[in-house]
Design a protein around this motif. Structure first.
Motif, PDB file in Angstrom:
ATOM      1  N   GLU A 194      -6.352 -30.305 -38.793  1.00  0.00           N
ATOM      2  CA  GLU A 194      -7.793 -30.184 -39.011  1.00  0.00           C
ATOM      3  C   GLU A 194      -8.547 -30.253 -37.686  1.00  0.00           C
ATOM      4  N   ALA A 195      -8.134 -31.195 -36.829  1.00  0.00           N
ATOM      5  CA  ALA A 195      -8.823 -31.347 -35.546  1.00  0.00           C
ATOM      6  C   ALA A 195      -8.685 -30.086 -34.698  1.00  0.00           C
ATOM      7  N   VAL A 196      -7.486 -29.479 -34.683  1.00  0.00           N
ATOM      8  CA  VAL A 196      -7.277 -28.245 -33.918  1.00  0.00           C
ATOM      9  C   VAL A 196      -8.206 -27.142 -34.429  1.00  0.00           C
ATOM     10  N   ILE A 197      -8.266 -26.994 -35.749  1.00  0.00           N
ATOM     11  CA  ILE A 197      -9.100 -25.947 -36.351  1.00  0.00           C
ATOM     12  C   ILE A 197     -10.563 -26.155 -35.966  1.00  0.00           C
ATOM     13  N   LEU A 198     -11.056 -27.380 -36.120  1.00  0.00           N
ATOM     14  CA  LEU A 198     -12.474 -27.657 -35.896  1.00  0.00           C
ATOM     15  C   LEU A 198     -12.860 -27.487 -34.433  1.00  0.00           C
ATOM     16  N   VAL A 199     -12.042 -28.057 -33.527  1.00  0.00           N
ATOM     17  CA  VAL A 199     -12.363 -27.963 -32.103  1.00  0.00           C
ATOM     18  C   VAL A 199     -12.276 -26.519 -31.630  1.00  0.00           C
ATOM     19  N   ALA A 200     -11.278 -25.790 -32.121  1.00  0.00           N
ATOM     20  CA  ALA A 200     -11.137 -24.393 -31.712  1.00  0.00           C
ATOM     21  C   ALA A 200     -12.342 -23.567 -32.133  1.00  0.00           C
ATOM     22  N   LEU A 201     -12.853 -23.789 -33.331  1.00  0.00           N
ATOM     23  CA  LEU A 201     -13.995 -23.014 -33.817  1.00  0.00           C
ATOM     24  C   LEU A 201     -15.294 -23.414 -33.140  1.00  0.00           C
ATOM     25  N   VAL A 202     -15.388 -24.644 -32.642  1.00  0.00           N
ATOM     26  CA  VAL A 202     -16.577 -25.028 -31.873  1.00  0.00           C
ATOM     27  C   VAL A 202     -16.692 -24.144 -30.632  1.00  0.00           C
ATOM     28  N   ASP A 203     -15.552 -23.808 -30.030  1.00  0.00           N
ATOM     29  CA  ASP A 203     -15.564 -22.960 -28.836  1.00  0.00           C
ATOM     30  C   ASP A 203     -15.704 -21.477 -29.175  1.00  0.00           C
ATOM     31  N   CYS A 204     -15.399 -21.090 -30.423  1.00  0.00           N
ATOM     32  CA  CYS A 204     -15.542 -19.689 -30.849  1.00  0.00           C
ATOM     33  C   CYS A 204     -16.267 -19.640 -32.197  1.00  0.00           C
ATOM     34  N   PRO A 205     -17.545 -20.030 -32.238  1.00  0.00           N
ATOM     35  CA  PRO A 205     -18.246 -20.105 -33.534  1.00  0.00           C
ATOM     36  C   PRO A 205     -18.403 -18.759 -34.229  1.00  0.00           C
ATOM     37  N   GLN A 206     -18.207 -17.650 -33.478  1.00  0.00           N
ATOM     38  CA  GLN A 206     -18.324 -16.339 -34.112  1.00  0.00           C
ATOM     39  C   GLN A 206     -17.214 -16.083 -35.126  1.00  0.00           C
TER      40      GLN A 206
ATOM     41  N   CYS B 140      -5.316 -22.322 -27.291  1.00  0.00           N
ATOM     42  CA  CYS B 140      -6.690 -21.812 -27.409  1.00  0.00           C
ATOM     43  C   CYS B 140      -7.722 -22.856 -27.019  1.00  0.00           C
ATOM     44  N   ILE B 141      -7.352 -24.125 -27.064  1.00  0.00           N
ATOM     45  CA  ILE B 141      -8.279 -25.180 -26.643  1.00  0.00           C
ATOM     46  C   ILE B 141      -8.206 -25.368 -25.136  1.00  0.00           C
ATOM     47  N   ARG B 142      -7.014 -25.139 -24.588  1.00  0.00           N
ATOM     48  CA  ARG B 142      -6.899 -25.150 -23.123  1.00  0.00           C
ATOM     49  C   ARG B 142      -7.592 -23.942 -22.509  1.00  0.00           C
ATOM     50  N   ASN B 143      -7.765 -22.876 -23.299  1.00  0.00           N
ATOM     51  CA  ASN B 143      -8.449 -21.668 -22.841  1.00  0.00           C
ATOM     52  C   ASN B 143      -9.631 -21.386 -23.770  1.00  0.00           C
ATOM     53  N   PRO B 144     -10.677 -22.205 -23.730  1.00  0.00           N
ATOM     54  CA  PRO B 144     -11.779 -22.056 -24.686  1.00  0.00           C
ATOM     55  C   PRO B 144     -12.472 -20.707 -24.553  1.00  0.00           C
ATOM     56  N   GLY B 145     -12.828 -20.159 -25.707  1.00  0.00           N
ATOM     57  CA  GLY B 145     -13.531 -18.882 -25.730  1.00  0.00           C
ATOM     58  C   GLY B 145     -12.636 -17.679 -25.900  1.00  0.00           C
ATOM     59  N   ASN B 146     -11.317 -17.873 -25.898  1.00  0.00           N
ATOM     60  CA  ASN B 146     -10.393 -16.752 -26.114  1.00  0.00           C
ATOM     61  C   ASN B 146     -10.349 -16.460 -27.609  1.00  0.00           C
ATOM     62  N   VAL B 147     -11.048 -15.397 -28.020  1.00  0.00           N
ATOM     63  CA  VAL B 147     -11.246 -15.131 -29.441  1.00  0.00           C
ATOM     64  C   VAL B 147      -9.932 -14.802 -30.140  1.00  0.00           C
ATOM     65  N   ASP B 148      -9.126 -13.933 -29.544  1.00  0.00           N
ATOM     66  CA  ASP B 148      -7.871 -13.528 -30.201  1.00  0.00           C
ATOM     67  C   ASP B 148      -6.926 -14.708 -30.362  1.00  0.00           C
ATOM     68  N   MET B 149      -6.809 -15.500 -29.306  1.00  0.00           N
ATOM     69  CA  MET B 149      -5.923 -16.660 -29.363  1.00  0.00           C
ATOM     70  C   MET B 149      -6.416 -17.663 -30.403  1.00  0.00           C
ATOM     71  N   THR B 150      -7.743 -17.863 -30.459  1.00  0.00           N
ATOM     72  CA  THR B 150      -8.314 -18.801 -31.426  1.00  0.00           C
ATOM     73  C   THR B 150      -8.109 -18.304 -32.849  1.00  0.00           C
ATOM     74  N   ARG B 151      -8.271 -16.989 -33.059  1.00  0.00           N
ATOM     75  CA  ARG B 151      -8.086 -16.436 -34.405  1.00  0.00           C
ATOM     76  C   ARG B 151      -6.659 -16.687 -34.905  1.00  0.00           C
TER      77      ARG B 151
ATOM     78  N   ASP C  48       2.007 -19.970 -22.157  1.00  0.00           N
ATOM     79  CA  ASP C  48       1.459 -18.635 -22.321  1.00  0.00           C
ATOM     80  C   ASP C  48       2.396 -17.615 -21.684  1.00  0.00           C
ATOM     81  N   ARG C  49       2.734 -16.552 -22.460  1.00  0.00           N
ATOM     82  CA  ARG C  49       3.712 -15.580 -21.981  1.00  0.00           C
ATOM     83  C   ARG C  49       3.202 -14.855 -20.747  1.00  0.00           C
ATOM     84  N   ASP C  50       1.902 -14.552 -20.688  1.00  0.00           N
ATOM     85  CA  ASP C  50       1.356 -13.888 -19.498  1.00  0.00           C
ATOM     86  C   ASP C  50       1.466 -14.794 -18.279  1.00  0.00           C
ATOM     87  N   GLU C  51       1.179 -16.105 -18.493  1.00  0.00           N
ATOM     88  CA  GLU C  51       1.305 -17.048 -17.380  1.00  0.00           C
ATOM     89  C   GLU C  51       2.758 -17.149 -16.919  1.00  0.00           C
ATOM     90  N   ARG C  52       3.683 -17.143 -17.875  1.00  0.00           N
ATOM     91  CA  ARG C  52       5.110 -17.234 -17.535  1.00  0.00           C
ATOM     92  C   ARG C  52       5.541 -16.015 -16.713  1.00  0.00           C
TER      93      ARG C  52
END
Length: 664
Positions: free
Chosen positions: A483-495, A559-570, A641-645
């Motif tokens: 629940e905490a992951v869902i809520l915090v993630a959506l705070v950063d991507c309210p759209q 997605c919380i370490r990278n706030p605002g990343n819409v695809d990752m948050t979705r 993250d695979r891109d970071e790797r």
């Protein structure tokens, strides 16, 4: 009417703004300099004691430094007299002795005929007034007295009487030399189908003159004295003077009252308007025998931005209101709407005033419903929404209505208000907290539950409250963190809130902070991140959100370490909601199975448990597959993250190390 070039400029030059304004204000002689045309007074548009309203007579403009009202002589007359542009021009032109330019000959001929028709109507008003004093009008006078209309009120409303004769008014007007075509053109008589003399339109009726915004008599409304008459109320036919879809009863006096700050009240009939006026509600009008038209609605909005519609407390009154909502929705503008005062069942404003007085009506006006609430009431009242299909049907119906609103800002606010009302209707109800047995075992299916006393659970100590996760089972901890992951993630991507709205509403949120944050997301997610964060800060405090983010399982979520990343948050939110739903379903199946196992063995129990477990496992796998599409899992179980790797591997590949070179 179009005015010739230069007319308005000459009118403004001739009119002294200080004289026009001086009728409405008291000049401050200490600040004013009349010789220079520099005048100051308390503002007539808002309440103040200081003189912040400035008139520059030479330039012909005024400005208030308090409320920022500004304009010229025409706009001042429009605002203070509550009249239209052309009416303001006519008022000032009369004062300065400037004739209004005449129109083309055909238009002038039409205007002349309208003037003649208005004069004939005035003669009819006087004749009907005289008839009310005759012996034939005894029953009419008794009726008016019974309805509480004093002689003074009858004189104010110019109420008259049409005797029950075929040519009474016709003969009276002909005796004064009025032409046939004018009597017929005014709608006062109808031609005979048998070739005889025309006959009076109104016979055996109490007569109510209908006047336009300029005060001209343009039509009549007549109430039948014969209870067997099929038409209880009869209006004049439409004429060159009278268009019932563009006219309102008492519009002139109501406009003046609204200009003095009284509410504009829309009633159903003449008697309601008269009763409201007598009780001090002078801004009352009524349509003329038809449902309110678009033209009448625009007239109302020119008088006041938010008229109050009084609804009779019967089914017909409700239907009329609902039709009016459909008419008004596409026409709404910022600050321009309707409110609805619903009368007690079976009563109209006149009935309520006679039964309970003005205070009762004032209370209803003060509590008048905004249009969005009546729209919601129409779609939900008397209905049961106990299935997803019924809820979806409600959503579809409301969306279709909201789409009618042309103004995007108002459409957005309506959508949010409907969303709030929907949330209040469908919000998940928490189960009653489990009670703890005091001094014995709790009741159960065994014998140990007998005689046990029950009490409320003990409050947690401060030391344990700070680490509430310690008191949870592993399964509860998992659900809490998801629940905490869902809520915090959506705070950063309210759209994304709208996409996951159904899942958010279904979240149980036993933690009060989680429940409040969920509610804030549902209510303010649409408003953007800035507004949402302000509401969170005000309602919860940022420390609550930071504590959620600080939980290790939450903090390492990509997605919380990278706030605002819409695809990752979705992806993250979809996966966590699926796991929550599967875990909740498994728990419910287990709880039911435990109860069922107390009875005879049943293979169905085993099958249900296996299906629930399979669904939970499928949810975990789906989430993992989605996650693996973006991340690699290391030997220690951590995700990267695979891109970071890939970037790290590329960097390491560029580094060369030569063992043959040593230190010098």
């Amino acid at each position: 009417m179009s005015l010739p070039p230069g007319f308005l400029e000459e009118l403004r030059d001739r009119a002294s703004l200080s004289q026009v304004v001086g009728r409405k204000v008291i000049w401050d002689n200490r600040k004013s300099n009349q010789g220079k045309g520099d005048m100051w007074a308390p503002c007539p548009f808002h309440q103040e004691k200081s003189a912040s309203f400035h008139v520059d007579d030479r330039k012909g403009f005024y400005y208030c430094f308090g409320c920022h009202a500004k304009g010229d002589a025409i706009s001042f007359v429009r605002e203070t007299e509550n009249v239209s542009f052309m009416e303001a021009v006519e008022i000032i032109a009369r004062e300065v002795g400037m004739p209004i330019p005449k129109q083309d000959p055909r238009a002038q001929a039409k205007a002349d005929k309208r003037t003649q028709l208005a004069e004939v109507m005035e003669q009819a008003v006087q004749w009907f007034r005289l008839q009310l004093r005759t012996g034939a009008a005894g029953a009419a006078r008794d009726y008016l007295a019974k309805r509480g209309l004093s002689e003074q009120a009858q004189a104010h409303w110019e109420i008259g009487f049409a005797p029950n004769s075929w040519q009474g008014l016709w003969d009276a007007l002909k005796a004064k030399g009025v032409a046939d075509e004018l009597i017929l053109g005014a709608g006062l008589a109808k031609p005979s189908s048998k070739g005889g003399k025309p006959y009076d339109t109104f016979r055996g009726r109490i007569m109510f003159p209908i006047r336009d915004a300029r005060g001209r008599a343009i039509a009549f409304g007549g109430r039948a004295m014969d209870p067997e008459d099929n038409a209880k109320y009869l209006n004049s036919p439409e004429t060159e003077l009278f268009d019932k879809g563009r006219s309102l009863y008492n519009v002139k006096h109501a406009r003046a009252a609204a200009g003095r700050g009284q509410p504009l009240i829309v009633a159903e009939g003449y008697m309601d308007v008269i009763a409201l006026h007598g009780a001090g509600f002078e801004g009352a009008v009524a349509p003329l025998g038809t449902a309110i038209t678009e033209n009448q609605l625009q007239m109302l909005w020119r008088i006041a931005p938010e008229p109050i519609i009084t609804l009779d407390g019967d089914a017909a009154g409700q239907r009329a209101a609902l039709r009016l909502i459909d008419l008004a929705l596409p026409l709404l503008e910022a600050g321009q709407s309707l409110r609805f005062a619903v009368m007690p069942e079976g009563q109209d404003p006149d009935d309520l005033l006679r039964a309970q007085g003005a205070a009762a009506l004032q209370k209803l006006l003060d509590n008048a419903l905004p249009m969005v609430r009546l729209l919601w009431q129409r779609e939900t009242e008397g209905k049961v929404f106990d299935s997803p299909e019924r809820k979806a049907a409600l959503d579809k119906s409301l969306r279709e209505k909201i789409k009618l609103i042309r103004d995007p800002s108002i459409r957005s606010h309506y959508g949010q208000e409907i969303k709030d009302l929907r949330w209040d209707l469908f919000r998940p109800q928490k189960k009653r907290p489990e009670f703890r047995p005091v001094g014995g075992k709790g009741p159960g299916k065994g014998k140990g539950g007998k005689g046990a006393a029950w009490g409320a659970p003990l409050a947690p100590l401060a030391s344990t409250k700070a680490s509430a996760l310690v008191a949870m089972s592993d399964e509860q901890v998992g659900m809490h963190l998801r629940e905490a992951v869902i809520l915090v993630a959506l705070v950063d991507c309210p759209q994304l809130v709208e996409i996951f709205e159904t899942g958010l509403e279904a979240m149980r949120c036993d933690d009060p902070d989680h429940a409040r944050l969920r509610d804030l997301l549902l209510r303010f997610g649409h408003a953007g991140q800035e507004t949402l964060r302000e509401e969170i800060s005000y309602s919860l405090g940022w420390e609550t959100l930071e504590n959620m983010k600080g939980q290790r399982h939450v903090a390492i979520t990509p997605c919380i370490r990278n706030p605002g990343n819409v695809d990752m948050t979705r992806l993250t939110v979809a996966g966590e909601l699926a796991k929550l739903d599967a875990a909740r379903g498994l728990n419910e199946e287990i709880a039911e199975a435990v109860e069922d196992l107390s009875g005879p063995a049943d293979e169905g129990v085993t099958w249900r448990l296996s299906e629930a477990a399979r669904a939970a496992d499928l949810a975990r796998r789906s989430a993992q597959e989605e996650s693996n599409g973006e991340f690699d899992v290391g030997d220690n179980g951590m995700t990267m993250d695979r891109d970071e790797r890939s970037a790290l591997d590329a960097l390491l590949g560029t580094i060369k190390y030569d063992k043959s070179k040593g230190r010098g």
